[in-house]
Design a protein around this motif. Structure first.
Motif, PDB file in Angstrom:
ATOM      1  N   ALA A  48     123.002  -6.169  60.281  1.00 31.20           N
ATOM      2  CA  ALA A  48     122.726  -4.969  61.078  1.00 31.20           C
ATOM      3  C   ALA A  48     121.229  -4.681  61.092  1.00 31.20           C
ATOM      4  O   ALA A  48     120.660  -4.331  62.139  1.00 31.20           O
ATOM      5  N   ALA A  49     120.573  -4.853  59.931  1.00 34.14           N
ATOM      6  CA  ALA A  49     119.130  -4.600  59.868  1.00 34.14           C
ATOM      7  C   ALA A  49     118.379  -5.598  60.730  1.00 34.14           C
ATOM      8  O   ALA A  49     117.387  -5.245  61.393  1.00 34.14           O
ATOM      9  N   VAL A  50     118.855  -6.838  60.750  1.00 29.80           N
ATOM     10  CA  VAL A  50     118.204  -7.859  61.572  1.00 29.80           C
ATOM     11  C   VAL A  50     118.362  -7.505  63.050  1.00 29.80           C
ATOM     12  O   VAL A  50     117.418  -7.612  63.841  1.00 29.80           O
ATOM     13  N   GLU A  51     119.562  -7.047  63.419  1.00 29.55           N
ATOM     14  CA  GLU A  51     119.797  -6.663  64.811  1.00 29.55           C
ATOM     15  C   GLU A  51     118.913  -5.472  65.196  1.00 29.55           C
ATOM     16  O   GLU A  51     118.345  -5.444  66.290  1.00 29.55           O
ATOM     17  N   ARG A  52     118.786  -4.512  64.260  1.00 25.64           N
ATOM     18  CA  ARG A  52     117.882  -3.368  64.512  1.00 25.64           C
ATOM     19  C   ARG A  52     116.457  -3.852  64.747  1.00 25.64           C
ATOM     20  O   ARG A  52     115.758  -3.360  65.627  1.00 25.64           O
ATOM     21  N   LEU A  53     116.039  -4.835  63.921  1.00 22.27           N
ATOM     22  CA  LEU A  53     114.684  -5.373  64.071  1.00 22.27           C
ATOM     23  C   LEU A  53     114.483  -5.951  65.464  1.00 22.27           C
ATOM     24  O   LEU A  53     113.454  -5.694  66.110  1.00 22.27           O
ATOM     25  N   LEU A  54     115.495  -6.693  65.949  1.00 21.90           N
ATOM     26  CA  LEU A  54     115.368  -7.295  67.282  1.00 21.90           C
ATOM     27  C   LEU A  54     115.266  -6.204  68.352  1.00 21.90           C
ATOM     28  O   LEU A  54     114.476  -6.317  69.291  1.00 21.90           O
ATOM     29  N   GLN A  55     116.063  -5.134  68.171  1.00 28.31           N
ATOM     30  CA  GLN A  55     116.017  -4.054  69.162  1.00 28.31           C
ATOM     31  C   GLN A  55     114.660  -3.364  69.147  1.00 28.31           C
ATOM     32  O   GLN A  55     114.077  -3.077  70.191  1.00 28.31           O
ATOM     33  N   GLU A  56     114.146  -3.101  67.934  1.00 26.31           N
ATOM     34  CA  GLU A  56     112.831  -2.460  67.825  1.00 26.31           C
ATOM     35  C   GLU A  56     111.759  -3.323  68.476  1.00 26.31           C
ATOM     36  O   GLU A  56     110.880  -2.823  69.180  1.00 26.31           O
ATOM     37  N   ALA A  57     111.863  -4.648  68.228  1.00 23.96           N
ATOM     38  CA  ALA A  57     110.862  -5.557  68.792  1.00 23.96           C
ATOM     39  C   ALA A  57     110.948  -5.550  70.315  1.00 23.96           C
ATOM     40  O   ALA A  57     109.934  -5.540  71.017  1.00 23.96           O
ATOM     41  N   ALA A  58     112.189  -5.532  70.833  1.00 23.03           N
ATOM     42  CA  ALA A  58     112.355  -5.532  72.282  1.00 23.03           C
ATOM     43  C   ALA A  58     111.799  -4.241  72.879  1.00 23.03           C
ATOM     44  O   ALA A  58     111.243  -4.236  73.979  1.00 23.03           O
TER      45      ALA A  58
END
Lengths: 220, 500
Positions: B371-381
């Motif tokens: 979930a944290a990794v997915e959050r990171l991808l969203q933040e980066a996007a």
């Protein structure tokens, strides 16, 4: 063309051929198979004299190459081993005496005399003329050039040979007479195997030894 | 230059090649056949070159002695030191043989409490990374080599700007089991207004961690104690081959597998959708499609919670588990929270926690959070990340959707060798190979050893009030011993189990 002219031409040609052949015979001794470095005598960064140290001063080989009886490699001594003596001996005695005489005549304190070759050692160690560390310099080592190289597929162990009583000279030649170290033996496989066969027959210094001539003794 | 890898046939076809791909994948007709004259020409050059190469002297080789030879070492002799495997976060104990300061062989540490002398293929191979020719020789900034001090200045300046402006900084690593490194990362991130350390495991155990958070309130993996089990049921968990800590589990499983008169023989069932070492070693191997495995796990959970019943395979497994009670262990490698939750329910109903599973001293071998990794991808996007620091992870290659990270203004990679992520990074600061600086990998045990040593010294000092803390060595001797320690004589103390 008349007969005497022909004879002269023939004599000149034969002389030329004989001369060339004599040159080739002399050169033929230097021709070696690829991988044979017999006679290799590279210049070293410091012109260290084995004749002086091992010959005149009679230092034991194992004083500097102390790993020969403990490890696979005889090893090159670290500069700290040199400094055991050269902390005190910085130049030939004659040069030091001459400077002392000059100083006595001129009525001044004698300068520290450092020979140019030892200067290189002290430079590597980051020391000045009075052998104190130079601020900001780190002690480095000396990059010597290897004389005796074996191919990677040969495994040679000094321990076994020194332990069996084989003298250093039987492989390395009369190092104590050399100014610059030269590869005396071919270090080829035939040379190794011959010695192993002879030693099995005659022993080493009267003691019986059983040197193996199995392939995997060296190739493993 | 970046290399693109196809991850599916669709991607390959989408590149505009012909549908059969032949035009791009294989060279076309190589042209006219070489003539007899070409052949002779090449053969002649080859022979001449071989003769020329054979006549030359071998390249000059050097011998460089140590500045000061450590008194108890012999050049050319191999010395072993104990360390922890850098291959994966399982942290098996290793005995590394090092010759002249270079690691050459890896063997398992026989006294290690977790791996008990085992080391897997990944661990064995990790020594080759030290000698990889493709390793970066130094740092690169924007693809150009830079000296360390200039790249340090550049990065410090850019991070300082982010610090002032309150931008978000993210550190992406695999599971970090070293408390020292965790502290270092936390201390670095604490200097920013918005800093976070994200652990990303390529082979994730995030579902099992999430399930334990739901059932036990702690996001951690339990320790799996196979040597205490009488019945093992594995749902797609290849614990003897690849799952989480295979060397450790193999050691425990093998200890239990040896017959002993006072205990019933181990019964091991493996339900899996592919061929694995673990399945091959099981007493009962059942092949099922992945979704059928999920359904079976759910059925078994129902049966165990109701104390019996059911039909077919589920009933058989349920009866075995109920007979063994707390001496049973149910595990799953399925990366699905519901299946993991079923396993936890079964283990709770059987009372296995505290017996074959230990959650009170939890394992630190996987901590990644999907979930944290997915959050990171969203933040980066969303453009909300100012700097991303990547250490020992390659998300651009193995994380779907990681191309969203490419838009981060400052990506710093610590990769040892070029990879997809370092290709996208603005700055590359290559790290040492783990075997080149293994002291940091020593886990809790190393710290405990240091503390014990400090306490002994303190007691000693109390006994002798005049005794100085540091014995006054001559400076050169102290330096020499420090050098020697850092080279080969890393003192090994038995590390406690993770979670201890």
């Amino acid at each position: 063309m008349n007969a005497p002219g022909q004879r002269i031409t023939t004599i000149v040609l034969l002389t030329a051929i004989a001369f060339t052949a004599s040159l080739l015979v002399a050169r033929a001794r230097a021709v070696s198979l690829p991988g044979n470095h017999q006679g290799y005598e590279p210049a070293q960064p410091i012109s260290y004299s084995h004749r002086l140290h091992a010959g005149d001063l009679q230092l034991a080989c194992l004083y500097c190459h102390s790993n020969a009886e403990k490890g696979r490699y005889a090893g090159v001594p670290s500069p700290s081993v040199c400094m055991n003596c050269h902390r005190f001996v910085t130049a030939p005695l004659g040069a030091v005496r001459a400077e002392e005489e000059q100083a006595a005549i001129a009525g001044r304190p004698a300068r520290a005399i450092v020979s140019p070759e030892l200067r290189k050692l002290y430079d590597a160690l980051g020391l000045d003329e009075t052998l104190r560390p130079v601020p900001g310099r780190t002690a480095g080592s000396v990059v010597w050039t290897r004389v005796h190289n074996l191919a990677d597929y040969v495994s040679f162990d000094h321990r076994a040979h020194v332990g069996a009583g084989v003298t250093c000279q039987s492989c390395h030649g009369p190092v104590e007479t050399m100014e610059r170290v030269r590869q005396v033996s071919s270090l080829g496989m035939g040379w190794c195997v011959n010695c192993h066969r002879d030693a099995a027959r005659t022993g080493i210094e009267g003691r019986a030894v059983r040197p193996s001539i199995d392939c995997s003794t060296c190739h493993h | 230059m970046t290399t693109t890898y196809w991850r599916s046939l669709e991607e390959r076809d989408a590149e505009g090649a012909r549908p059969d791909g032949s035009a791009v994948e294989f060279a076309a007709n190589p042209g006219r056949r070489p003539s007899r004259r070409d052949f002779l020409r090449l053969a002649g050059f080859g022979a001449a070159g071989a003769v020329g190469a054979g006549c030359s002297r071998a390249p000059v080789r050097h011998a460089i002695p140590h500045v000061a030879q450590a008194p108890d070492t012999v050049p050319g002799r191999g010395y072993s030191y104990a360390t922890v495997c850098p291959g994966c976060p399982a942290a098996c104990g290793l005995l590394v043989t090092s010759r002249d300061g270079r690691p050459i062989t890896i063997a398992g540490m026989p006294d290690h409490p977790l791996s008990a002398g085992g080391v897997c293929a990944v661990g064995q191979a990790s020594v080759l990374g030290v000698y990889d020719n493709r390793r970066f020789r130094g740092p690169l900034l924007g693809g150009r080599p830079q000296p360390w001090d200039s790249i340090d200045r550049e990065l410090a300046a850019r991070l300082e700007t982010i610090r002032q402006s309150g931008g978000a900084v993210r550190v992406l690593t695999p599971t970090v089991h070293s408390p020292t490194l965790r502290r270092e990362i936390a201390a670095f991130l604490a200097t920013f207004g918005d800093g976070a350390h994200i652990e990303y495991d390529t082979v994730s155990a995030s579902a099992a961690l999430d399930a334990h958070e739901a059932t036990h309130g702690i996001r951690a993996l339990p320790r799996y104690l196979f040597e205490r089990a009488d019945v093992i049921v594995g749902f797609d968990a290849d614990f003897l081959g690849t799952w989480i800590s295979p060397s450790e589990f193999t050691a425990g499983w093998a200890r239990r597998r040896s017959p002993r008169p006072e205990r019933p023989p181990l019964w091991h069932a493996q339900i899996e959708s592919h061929v694995s070492v673990t399945g091959g070693k099981a007493d009962r191997r059942v092949t099922l499609a992945p979704d059928d495995i999920a359904a079976l796990a759910f059925d078994v959970a129902e049966i165990v919670e109701q104390g019996g019943g059911g039909t077919g395979l589920a009933a058989e497994l349920g009866a075995r588990l109920l007979a063994a009670r707390e001496r049973a262990i149910v595990i799953s490698g399925v990366q699905d929270r519901d299946v993991q939750h079923c396993c936890n329910r079964i283990n709770i109903a059987l009372g296995s926690y505290g017996s074959t599973l230990d959650i009170s001293r939890s394992s630190r071998q996987r901590r990644g959070n999907d979930a944290a990794v997915e959050r990171l991808l969203q933040e980066a996007a969303g453009g909300r990340i100012a700097a991303l620091l990547v250490w020992r992870a390659n998300p651009m290659f193995d994380l779907p959707g990681a191309d969203r990270l490419a838009g981060v203004p400052l990506i710093v990679s610590f990769a040892e060798r070029p990879d997809e992520t370092s290709a996208a990074a603005g700055a590359i600061c290559p790290d040492h190979h783990a075997l080149e600086r293994s002291r940091r990998l020593l886990d809790e045990g190393g710290r405990a050893e240091r503390q014990a040593r400090a306490q002994r010294r303190a007691r000693h000092d109390r006994g002798h009030p005049g005794h100085p803390h540091q014995p006054s060595l001559p400076r050169s001797a102290a330096r020499r011993s420090a050098h020697h320690r850092s080279r080969s004589a890393i003192v090994f103390s038995k590390p406690k189990a993770p979670g201890a």
